[in-house]
Enzyme design. Sequence first.
Site, PDB file in Angstrom:
ATOM      1  N   GLY A  60       0.886  -1.267  -0.048  1.00 13.55           N
ATOM      2  CA  GLY A  60      -0.022  -0.069   0.031  1.00 13.55           C
ATOM      3  C   GLY A  60       0.870   1.296  -0.268  1.00 13.55           C
ATOM      4  O   GLY A  60       0.281   2.576   0.166  1.00 13.55           O
ATOM      5  N   ASP A 121       2.409  -0.964 -10.365  1.00  7.72           N
ATOM      6  CA  ASP A 121       3.700  -1.615  -9.898  1.00  7.72           C
ATOM      7  C   ASP A 121       3.645  -3.060  -9.832  1.00  7.72           C
ATOM      8  O   ASP A 121       4.422  -3.595  -9.051  1.00  7.72           O
ATOM      9  CB  ASP A 121       3.752  -0.883  -8.537  1.00  7.72           C
ATOM     10  CG  ASP A 121       5.276  -0.783  -8.096  1.00  7.72           C
ATOM     11  OD1 ASP A 121       6.167  -1.013  -8.596  1.00  7.72           O
ATOM     12  OD2 ASP A 121       5.522  -0.834  -6.940  1.00  7.72           O
ATOM     13  N   LYS A 161       5.400  -0.005 -14.368  1.00  6.57           N
ATOM     14  CA  LYS A 161       6.495  -0.863 -14.216  1.00  6.57           C
ATOM     15  C   LYS A 161       6.854  -1.351 -15.044  1.00  6.57           C
ATOM     16  O   LYS A 161       6.177  -2.601 -15.491  1.00  6.57           O
ATOM     17  CB  LYS A 161       6.591  -1.611 -12.646  1.00  6.57           C
ATOM     18  CG  LYS A 161       7.802  -2.444 -12.569  1.00  6.57           C
ATOM     19  CD  LYS A 161       8.352  -2.406 -11.266  1.00  6.57           C
ATOM     20  CE  LYS A 161       7.490  -3.406 -10.342  1.00  6.57           C
ATOM     21  NZ  LYS A 161       7.946  -3.428  -9.132  1.00  6.57           N
TER      22      LYS A 161
END
Length: 208
Positions: A60, A121, A161
């Site tokens: 998170g 991500d 990413k």
Amino acid sequence: MSGKRGTRRWLGRHLADTWVREAGARGYRSRAAFKLAQIDDAERLLRPGATVVDLGAAPGGWSQVAAERVGATGRVLAVDVLEMAPLPGVAILQGDFTDPAVRDALAGQLPDGGAHLVMSDMAPNLTGVKDTDQARAAELALAAMDFAVRALEPRGAILLKVFHGRSMQDLVREARGRFRSVKVRKPEASRARSAEVYLLGKGVSGIF
Ligand code: SAM
């Protein structure tokens, strides 16, 4: 190990530890929080009032930074296959992003005009087989890009990413077909020896 290489490794580890300590001190759940904060300091993606989708959000750290920066008038929608403890200002959806039902559920939570930022991500569980790992990471990145062009408002952005390797140039090319401007960022908080970099696309130019 040569003196220079040893020093570089030591420096890399030392800096990594610094980010871990700093994350703890500031109450962030991951050192990754600083990667997003540093990219956003340069790019101003997280504006007050913005709607942000955070793919692969657990534990998170990125969601925390996003929620702080979009403020009370903004929204953060976080998705992860893993359970994630609640965070103020963040709506959490637990599920596998590659599952169409999960993507539909997420899309259903977006405002009519679309999201301002889709960030991912996500990283697959590594098998240790380089080609397999790279192919799975590229599949996830492509799925995030496909979702983003549908979920974003026309001037929205994607932060994704990706990993250096065979598929990287293909992903950059795919992104150039979908977004008006595309660049690659390596924030200071990302380990120098890590193959990860972040692709940033701004302004949706095509839906495929
Ligand atoms: N940005 C996060 C932070 O700041 O705390 C760290 C994300 S971590 C590097 C990558 C995450 O991607 C993991 O929590 C993993 O469970 C998630 N992930 C990988 N594949 C996924 C998928 N198919 N659907 C949803 N989440 C996925």
